[in-house]
Design a protein around this motif. Structure first.
Motif, short mmCIF file in Angstrom:
data_model
loop_
_atom_site.label_atom_id
_atom_site.label_comp_id
_atom_site.label_asym_id
_atom_site.label_seq_id
_atom_site.Cartn_x
_atom_site.Cartn_y
_atom_site.Cartn_z
N ILE A 178 0.77 -12.59 4.93
CA ILE A 178 0.07 -12.13 6.12
C ILE A 178 -1.09 -13.06 6.41
CG2 ILE A 178 -1.20 -10.23 7.19
CD1 ILE A 178 0.20 -8.35 5.22
N CYS B 104 -1.52 -2.28 9.24
CA CYS B 104 -0.56 -3.26 8.74
C CYS B 104 -0.28 -3.06 7.26
CB CYS B 104 -1.09 -4.66 9.01
SG CYS B 104 -0.10 -5.99 8.31
N VAL C 203 2.18 -8.84 -1.68
CA VAL C 203 1.63 -9.11 -0.36
C VAL C 203 0.58 -10.20 -0.53
CG1 VAL C 203 0.44 -8.18 1.64
CG2 VAL C 203 2.02 -6.72 0.35
N CYS D 93 -2.15 -12.26 1.27
CA CYS D 93 -2.98 -12.27 2.46
C CYS D 93 -3.82 -13.54 2.45
CB CYS D 93 -3.90 -11.05 2.50
SG CYS D 93 -3.00 -9.48 2.48
#
Length: 74
Positions: A8, A20, A34, A36
């Motif tokens: 992301i 999100c 994830v 980021c």
């Protein structure tokens, strides 16, 4: 070994970041990470990311000074 990585890009997305991340973390599939990448946000985006990182081991944060969009050619 992680089966899925979700990347992301983040730049001043504090207004949308909770939705999100919550939608990703609610998935029934759990074998993911994830990643980021905060591109020098000047709003509360980085603080939001850090709070999620403290709550869920699957969230990783990388920060950098603002570099804008980068064209990746493979």
């Amino acid at each position: 070994m992680v089966k899925l990585s979700i990347i992301i890009p983040v730049f001043n997305t504090g207004n949308f970041l909770n939705n999100c991340l919550n939608s990703i973390l609610k998935q029934s599939f759990e074998d993911f990470e994830v990643i980021c990448v905060d591109d020098g946000s000047t709003d509360n985006s980085l603080n939001i990311l850090k709070s999620y990182e403290n709550k869920d081991y699957r969230i990783k944060i990388f920060t950098q000074n603002n570099k804008g969009q980068v064209l990746l050619v493979i």
